[in-house]
Scaffold this active site. Structure first.
Site, PDB file in Angstrom:
ATOM      1  N   GLY A 245       0.760  -1.244   0.000  1.00 58.94           N
ATOM      2  CA  GLY A 245       0.000   0.000   0.000  1.00 58.94           C
ATOM      3  C   GLY A 245       0.788   1.290   0.000  1.00 58.94           C
ATOM      4  O   GLY A 245       0.198   2.367  -0.184  1.00 58.94           O
ATOM      5  N   PRO A 283       4.589  -5.164  -0.772  1.00 55.37           N
ATOM      6  CA  PRO A 283       4.555  -3.955  -1.609  1.00 55.37           C
ATOM      7  C   PRO A 283       4.420  -4.266  -3.094  1.00 55.37           C
ATOM      8  O   PRO A 283       5.009  -5.225  -3.597  1.00 55.37           O
ATOM      9  CB  PRO A 283       5.913  -3.301  -1.326  1.00 55.37           C
ATOM     10  CG  PRO A 283       6.804  -4.434  -0.952  1.00 55.37           C
ATOM     11  CD  PRO A 283       5.947  -5.481  -0.300  1.00 55.37           C
ATOM     12  N   GLY A 284       3.655  -3.471  -3.785  1.00 52.82           N
ATOM     13  CA  GLY A 284       3.543  -3.587  -5.232  1.00 52.82           C
ATOM     14  C   GLY A 284       4.005  -2.276  -5.870  1.00 52.82           C
ATOM     15  O   GLY A 284       5.140  -2.134  -6.331  1.00 52.82           O
ATOM     16  N   ARG A 285       3.100  -1.287  -5.828  1.00 49.46           N
ATOM     17  CA  ARG A 285       3.344  -0.009  -6.496  1.00 49.46           C
ATOM     18  C   ARG A 285       4.699   0.616  -6.121  1.00 49.46           C
ATOM     19  O   ARG A 285       5.413   1.127  -6.987  1.00 49.46           O
ATOM     20  CB  ARG A 285       2.235   0.971  -6.101  1.00 49.46           C
ATOM     21  CG  ARG A 285       2.262   2.295  -6.862  1.00 49.46           C
ATOM     22  CD  ARG A 285       1.278   3.308  -6.251  1.00 49.46           C
ATOM     23  NE  ARG A 285       0.030   2.749  -5.863  1.00 49.46           N
ATOM     24  CZ  ARG A 285      -1.096   2.793  -6.585  1.00 49.46           C
ATOM     25  NH1 ARG A 285      -1.101   3.398  -7.750  1.00 49.46           N
ATOM     26  NH2 ARG A 285      -2.207   2.249  -6.132  1.00 49.46           N
ATOM     27  N   ARG A 321      -5.571   3.969 -15.510  1.00 54.78           N
ATOM     28  CA  ARG A 321      -5.730   4.625 -14.199  1.00 54.78           C
ATOM     29  C   ARG A 321      -6.443   5.979 -14.262  1.00 54.78           C
ATOM     30  O   ARG A 321      -7.290   6.270 -13.410  1.00 54.78           O
ATOM     31  CB  ARG A 321      -4.390   4.750 -13.477  1.00 54.78           C
ATOM     32  CG  ARG A 321      -3.698   3.381 -13.261  1.00 54.78           C
ATOM     33  CD  ARG A 321      -2.503   3.443 -12.330  1.00 54.78           C
ATOM     34  NE  ARG A 321      -2.918   3.722 -10.984  1.00 54.78           N
ATOM     35  CZ  ARG A 321      -2.823   4.873 -10.390  1.00 54.78           C
ATOM     36  NH1 ARG A 321      -2.255   5.889 -11.019  1.00 54.78           N
ATOM     37  NH2 ARG A 321      -3.263   5.044  -9.175  1.00 54.78           N
ATOM     38  N   TYR A 325      -9.701   6.011 -12.001  1.00 53.63           N
ATOM     39  CA  TYR A 325      -9.598   6.701 -10.701  1.00 53.63           C
ATOM     40  C   TYR A 325      -9.367   8.198 -10.846  1.00 53.63           C
ATOM     41  O   TYR A 325      -9.037   8.860  -9.870  1.00 53.63           O
ATOM     42  CB  TYR A 325      -8.420   6.146  -9.877  1.00 53.63           C
ATOM     43  CG  TYR A 325      -8.223   4.657  -9.947  1.00 53.63           C
ATOM     44  CD1 TYR A 325      -9.151   3.781  -9.382  1.00 53.63           C
ATOM     45  CD2 TYR A 325      -7.098   4.113 -10.560  1.00 53.63           C
ATOM     46  CE1 TYR A 325      -8.953   2.408  -9.437  1.00 53.63           C
ATOM     47  CE2 TYR A 325      -6.895   2.740 -10.614  1.00 53.63           C
ATOM     48  CZ  TYR A 325      -7.827   1.897 -10.057  1.00 53.63           C
ATOM     49  OH  TYR A 325      -7.626   0.539 -10.120  1.00 53.63           O
ATOM     50  N   CYS A 354     -12.776   5.056 -28.430  1.00 52.84           N
ATOM     51  CA  CYS A 354     -14.040   5.772 -28.666  1.00 52.84           C
ATOM     52  C   CYS A 354     -14.846   5.948 -27.392  1.00 52.84           C
ATOM     53  O   CYS A 354     -15.919   5.356 -27.233  1.00 52.84           O
ATOM     54  CB  CYS A 354     -14.838   5.029 -29.727  1.00 52.84           C
ATOM     55  SG  CYS A 354     -13.920   4.975 -31.250  1.00 52.84           S
ATOM     56  N   GLU A 355     -14.304   6.707 -26.462  1.00 50.02           N
ATOM     57  CA  GLU A 355     -14.984   7.056 -25.216  1.00 50.02           C
ATOM     58  C   GLU A 355     -14.431   8.387 -24.752  1.00 50.02           C
ATOM     59  O   GLU A 355     -13.218   8.605 -24.811  1.00 50.02           O
ATOM     60  CB  GLU A 355     -14.630   6.054 -24.111  1.00 50.02           C
ATOM     61  CG  GLU A 355     -15.030   4.658 -24.401  1.00 50.02           C
ATOM     62  CD  GLU A 355     -15.584   3.951 -23.174  1.00 50.02           C
ATOM     63  OE1 GLU A 355     -15.910   4.621 -22.172  1.00 50.02           O
ATOM     64  OE2 GLU A 355     -15.692   2.736 -23.261  1.00 50.02           O
TER      65      GLU A 355
END
Ligand code: LLP
Length: 432
Positions: A245, A283-285, A321, A325, A354-355
């Site tokens: 985290g 840990p990742g990020r 992302r 978010y 296309c958004e």
């Protein structure tokens, strides 16, 4: 700006953006765009930051595979002695393919299937982080059917506010994760009574992109209260897993350094008499986020009445992302020297999907023209691992740089890759 946010390994030299000793434009030329580029030195330095804070202590680092699951990256962390945190059978097989020691893998997640449990037991994973009573009963039955005991931690939901985006906060009562703190003691009693379960430890994970140490210390306090209560009943807990985290710098965040955070955690553990325990981190990020960028080419500039658009060849399927978010990623030019006559302009940087949700950065001041390259920064975590084929876009290539050397660690997908699983002809529908 002489380096990119959070990483000295991406730096400008004579106006050109380099990764370590390699100019990024040479990689864009050689491999095409969109292109994820990772720095091995940045991966190493992020891991060293953890190791600096836990030196001489019993703390093991379990890289959270979901942040970036490329085999070359997993291999690097395995070689450096990391364990892994996984959340699916696929991540388990990836970690093992990268040379992970199964005994140093922890299996997290609220919805493990029986097949995944069986696979993990057969491969000998070190610990299941169990998130509900129903999961505990199922794991017990699966383990018994194989004639083994499943090593288990209960993931406790400590009900602390990690003060992060609601979609990536996981330690509140209102989240789907973990066993409620006030039900955890009863859950341990149950776990200890089940023949297919061997209680090993306690676990929590309170959220992601956390930028202060306080929520970790609050969660630790709540966990240690439980350890005392559980052990008072004669159930020994040999490890305490504090989850992952820790946040990174995307813009102007100032998260604690990993080593400093862990020094605080261990000081608190010492003060409460738990300093000699085996602690774990997932840990990742913070290990990969600032070790990567996504290089993209400007396809078109499109002046508008209210906004000007810079349309690039990377999109929300590559970099989800911002759309998911409203996350901020810095966007930096590969060349700081604009071509003659190019005026600075404020653009929304958007992709071809296309958004209207397909944006990568809003209101960015850039000196660009068609054909220029940009780097979307801090793209090492939760970008490629969340990438999709939406709009039938092949996923991007990935390159790992080590000093002057670079290696393709994932080839760009082709049309054949996109359709290879679609053998069915759908012919029944034409016979009506
Ligand atoms: N352990 C568990 C049980 C987790 O659920 C996670 C992340 C981690 C460890 C690693 O957390 P980290 O150190 O990377 O923060 N896609 C979102 C982030 C989702 C995180 C999910 N769980 C994003 O792009 O911000």
């Amino acid at each position: 700006m002489s380096t990119l946010p959070g990483s000295p390994f991406f730096h400008y030299q004579d106006g050109q953006l380099f990764v370590e000793s390699v100019p990024l434009h040479s990689l864009a030329q050689a491999y095409g765009t969109p292109l994820f580029v990772y720095s091995k030195a940045a991966l190493g330095s992020a891991l060293d930051a953890y190791l600096a804070g836990v030196q001489g202590r019993q703390v093991s680092i379990h890289y959270a595979v979901k942040a970036n699951s490329n085999l070359a990256i997993l291999r690097y962390f395995a070689q450096r002695g990391c364990g892994f945190d996984i959340v699916s059978g696929g991540e388990l097989l990836r970690a093992l393919a990268a040379g992970a020691d199964a005994a140093r893998i922890v299996f997290s997640g609220v919805g493990k299937t029986q097949d995944e449990m069986r696979l993990a037991l057969q491969k000998g994973v070190g610990c299941f982080n169990v998130e509900s009573l129903a999961e505990l009963h199922t794991l017990n039955a699966v383990a018994q059917s194989l004639g083994v005991q499943a090593p288990v931690s209960l993931r406790v939901n400590p009900d602390v506010d990690a003060q992060t985006h609601p979609y990536i906060s996981t330690g509140l009562k209102s989240n789907k994760f973990g066993i409620a703190h006030d039900q955890a003691l009863a859950a341990y009693r149950l776990a200890a009574s089940l023949p297919g379960i061997a209680v090993k430890g306690i676990d929590c994970h309170i959220g992601s992109q956390i930028t202060t140490g306080a929520p970790y210390l609050d969660a630790l306090d709540r966990l240690l209260d439980l350890v005392t209560a559980v052990e008072a009943e004669g159930i020994a807990l040999s490890h305490i897993d504090c989850g992952g985290g820790l946040g990174i710098q995307y813009q102007d965040e100032q998260p604690p350094r990993a080593g400093d955070l862990w020094a605080q955690i261990l000081t608190r553990a010492d003060a409460r008499g738990f300093g000699q325990r085996h602690f774990m981190a997932e840990p990742g990020r913070s290990l990969v986020g600032n070790a990567g960028v996504c290089v993209t080419e400007v396809l078109y500039l499109k002046p508008g009445e209210e906004r000007h658009f810079c349309i690039v060849d990377a999109a929300m399927n590559d970099l989800p992302r911002p759309a998911l978010y409203e996350a901020y990623h810095a966007i930096a030019p590969l060349s700081q020297t604009p071509a003659a006559g190019v005026q600075g302009q404020v653009y929304d940087v958007v992709g071809p999907v296309c958004e209207s949700g397909d944006w990568l950065g809003r209101e960015r001041h850039l000196h660009v023209r068609q054909g220029d390259w940009l780097a979307v920064c801090s793209a090492g975590a939760y970008c490629m691992s969340m990438a999709s084929n939406y709009n039938s876009r092949p996923r991007a290539a990935e390159v790992l740089v080590d000093g002057e050397r670079h290696e393709l660690i994932r080839a760009r997908e082709t049309f054949a890759d996109l359709v290879q699983a679609e053998a069915g002809q759908g012919s029944f529908s034409t016979n009506q």
